[in-house]
Design an enzyme around this catalytic site. Sequence first.
Site, PDB file in Angstrom:
ATOM      1  CG  ASP A 273      -2.298   0.848   0.948  1.00 15.44           C
ATOM      2  OD1 ASP A 273      -3.322   0.622   1.737  1.00 15.44           O
ATOM      3  OD2 ASP A 273      -2.292   1.893   0.238  1.00 15.44           O
TER       4      ASP A 273
HETATM    5  C1  GLC Z   1      -4.442   4.080  -0.269  1.00 16.12           C
HETATM    6  C2  GLC Z   1      -5.305   3.346  -0.006  1.00 16.12           C
HETATM    7  C3  GLC Z   1      -5.119   2.062  -1.096  1.00 16.12           C
HETATM    8  C4  GLC Z   1      -5.032   2.854  -2.483  1.00 16.12           C
HETATM    9  C5  GLC Z   1      -3.733   3.454  -2.399  1.00 16.12           C
HETATM   10  C6  GLC Z   1      -3.316   4.412  -3.649  1.00 16.12           C
HETATM   11  O1  GLC Z   1      -3.867   4.914   0.965  1.00 16.12           O
HETATM   12  O2  GLC Z   1      -5.235   2.269   1.214  1.00 16.12           O
HETATM   13  O3  GLC Z   1      -6.359   1.267  -1.094  1.00 16.12           O
HETATM   14  O4  GLC Z   1      -5.257   1.838  -3.547  1.00 16.12           O
HETATM   15  O5  GLC Z   1      -3.486   4.027  -1.216  1.00 16.12           O
HETATM   16  O6  GLC Z   1      -4.197   5.359  -3.563  1.00 16.12           O
END
Ligand code: GLC
Length: 736
Positions: A273
Amino acid sequence: MKALSLSTALLTALLAHPAGAEEGGPVSLAAAQASADATVKQMKPEEMTILTHGIMPLALGGAAGPIPADAIPGAGYVPGIPRLGIPALKETDASLGVSYVGGVRKDGATALPSAVAQAASWNSALVYRGGAMIGSEARAKGFNVLLAGGVNLMRDPRNGRTFEYFSEDPLLSGVLVGAAIRGVQSNGIISTIKHFALNGQETGRKHVDVRISDAAARESDLLAFQIGIEQGQPGSVMCAYNRVNGHHACDNDYLLNKVLKQDWGYKGFVMSDWGAVPGVEAAIHGLDQQSGEQLDTALFFGDVLGRKAVSDPAYAARLADMNRRILTAIHAVRLDSNPPVPGGKIDFAANAQVAEEVARQGIVLLKNADKVLPLAATARSIAVIGGYADGGVLSGAGSSQVHGEKGPAVARPQSAKEGPFSSFFAQQYHRSSPLDAIAARATQAKISFRDGRYIADAVEKARQSEVAIIFATQWTTEGLDVPDLSLPDGQDALIAAVAAANPRTIVVLETGGPVKMPWLDKVAAVVEAWYPGARGGQAIASVLFGETNPSGRLPISFPASEAQLPRPKLDGSDWVEPNFIGEVGPENRALTADYDVEGSDVGYRWFARQGQKPLFPFGYGLSYTSFESGGLKMSGLSARFTVRNSGTRAGDEVAQLYLVSRAGTPKRRLAAFSRVSLEPGARQTVSVSIDPRVLADWNGHGWTMPGGDYVFALGKDAETLGQPISIRLPAKSWKD
Ligand code: GLC
């Protein structure tokens, strides 16, 4: 994607997997791996750390370098290797459509209803269509990775991201997320499945340490991922922010190496993430790609990793495997030979129809006293109150926020905080006005709208009208949990006052998940519309006026109070200041969440184990017709039964088969489900097969079903069970 253990489900999934975006259909896993191996062999040492990290291609300030010319504003960008024909990865959020990135993108996209609304349809074919639609828009905009597939079990209904997830049950969640992922990838792009794993709350999300036994995890959250990966074959798994048993999920040997790659045989790649990587050691613990590297404390998966690979054979071997996995995912959906090209045609009208159909099938009728619904088109006077119903329908906030070309109908900032993500933090409404859709149907009615901010004014309008329709909203967002399950902004008082003035009061809920209803016995009808997406207003009106016979069934229990939950007080809620991104509060105290309280008994399983009665049970939903199910016959792990439409109009029923007890011990588990469409008086024989893992316990190295009597029953919901039948099954143990 999993090694091909061609289970029935998997074989069905693969056969249902239509040709990729180019003739010849999907590439087999073996062929994709062979191409990957060949490419890795051609890579130069300095090329080995190109695919292993990426940026968020947005001007976030700070140390971020220049944004590459071919990057598309969105969530992520990973450079390619043109010399070897490897494309850059251009990544966009998320499960509900192409994110508008806090307004950075102006091109608009079609917003699906929330994932919980999709799940309320219990219709995997429809969820597949939704995934195919948003995947086609991602491809048309030039993206080749859609960060979709959010499937964390709803362990706590106060989770700010409940709207992004499917259900509290692993079978329902796994089957539906598998369908969504297949739909996305049918466009020849990569989908993720996320957030692996046990990301059950947003409060202190980067710091909370989830404690859970291996067995409890395997029988619940991990089973949802396992089924979703088997049936969806996602090119990538996104690991989560939280810790699991003391280790960051993105630096977690148990989750990534033992469970995902060794036990399940997963051959795709694990991306982090954004801002979830604690250090270079995460590579050894199973992480393959550092995402959004500007959001981490350092770039670990570039030169730091490259130097490790020179000095340490374990890192050298890992680095080759990291590239092999990323390339396997690229080849499997032909990103190299069939790359998306920006500027593709999008049929927004057709795509809006898909969003509307999902909303129609996901709307749940919770109460309908004296058949106050459906409303007659000849109604003479209607008061419509609250919920910005004159402008649109509510949506959930955070990285999954989608908007059409003109942006939100209404945007109410929810924080005075400045910062790169503050624009994400606003209560936003899709341009689909329930008021307009109601007026288009009740053409003879005098329709009054009041925004509900002044209760006496709204009450007066309700008193003067034949029927009052109140739109009640609960805004939720990534990065923040709700403190309790009450409707915010004094809406409970508004509803009670309006209902006191007009007994024919209908409440339409636009919520992220369950809410309490202290006014329930005072209103005539309650409709749960969730966040109903790009054409939510039309979908709501079609149910209110009976064009659509409501068929949604709750994919999550509605508790009567927070006291019924495994953790009546949400961990961290007393010390972390409610802020976006869920950072640790001032005290920086350690934060743990003990999921072994309920173990794998999430949601309805917990209520059954505790003998608790929720406000509305999992699987519940009313119809404008009536259904009868019966004649249940079991043979091994197959079940047959009939469903009959005993009412006066066509409708869809969701037949639910529950395990009630096992070898003499009460054990409530959804064993199978099937959605059927029936004309009045028609009956249909339904056959379902049961995934044995749903009936089994994890024994530490595989599954065990104890021998003995297994009692099953058909359910209108997890509580309302029909005639039970018992079948004796032999003891059985097996490995995945
Ligand atoms: C965010 C989320 C994830 C998302 C990623 C990119 O913090 O937790 O679901 O795809 O970052 O935006």
